[in-house]
Design a protein around this motif. Sequence first.
Motif, PDB file in Angstrom:
ATOM      1  N   UNK A  29       0.888  -1.110  -0.061  1.00 44.70           N
ATOM      2  CA  UNK A  29       0.041   0.018   0.164  1.00 44.70           C
ATOM      3  C   UNK A  29       0.766   1.256  -0.114  1.00 44.70           C
ATOM      4  N   UNK A  30       0.385   2.305  -0.616  1.00 49.48           N
ATOM      5  CA  UNK A  30       1.130   3.594  -0.539  1.00 49.48           C
ATOM      6  C   UNK A  30       0.886   4.074   0.779  1.00 49.48           C
ATOM      7  N   UNK A  31       1.701   5.201   1.373  1.00 47.42           N
ATOM      8  CA  UNK A  31       1.425   5.788   2.566  1.00 47.42           C
ATOM      9  C   UNK A  31      -0.092   6.433   2.475  1.00 47.42           C
ATOM     10  N   UNK A  35      -2.491   4.965   5.553  1.00 45.34           N
ATOM     11  CA  UNK A  35      -2.716   6.038   6.456  1.00 45.34           C
ATOM     12  C   UNK A  35      -4.336   5.810   6.490  1.00 45.34           C
ATOM     13  N   UNK A  36      -5.167   5.695   5.365  1.00 48.16           N
ATOM     14  CA  UNK A  36      -6.542   5.608   5.493  1.00 48.16           C
ATOM     15  C   UNK A  36      -6.805   4.363   6.290  1.00 48.16           C
ATOM     16  N   UNK A  37      -6.108   3.327   5.991  1.00 46.77           N
ATOM     17  CA  UNK A  37      -6.811   2.087   6.624  1.00 46.77           C
ATOM     18  C   UNK A  37      -6.452   1.994   8.045  1.00 46.77           C
ATOM     19  N   UNK A  62      10.542   4.118  -3.277  1.00 45.30           N
ATOM     20  CA  UNK A  62       9.152   4.365  -3.039  1.00 45.30           C
ATOM     21  C   UNK A  62       8.691   3.788  -1.414  1.00 45.30           C
ATOM     22  N   UNK A  63       8.107   4.350  -0.729  1.00 42.96           N
ATOM     23  CA  UNK A  63       7.671   4.069   0.552  1.00 42.96           C
ATOM     24  C   UNK A  63       6.301   3.076   0.442  1.00 42.96           C
TER      25      UNK A  63
END
Length: 91
Positions: A29-31, A35-37, A62-63
């Motif tokens: 997942x992207x940051x 964050x949303x999760x 890429x994080x």
Amino acid sequence: MVRDNADISELPSPAADSPGSQADAVLLLTPAQAAARLQVRESWLRAKVSARVIPCTFVGRHLRFSEQDLADIVAAGRTEPRHGRRAQRAR
């Protein structure tokens, strides 16, 4: 040589046995998605990564976060309830 459909359906699919199959794939997942999760701000998540407090994955520059990373973040924040005497009320 022509095969009928019964012969073809008995053959294993090449993706089913390969190590890179979807069953073994790790969703990253992207940051913003992580964050949303977690229901936190993306800036909080990035600050914790910068401080090396929470687990993450870098793909090149890429994080990204795996499901296990998110589970570890939640587990690290868990606290147990206090047992024993209640705190005295202020008078």
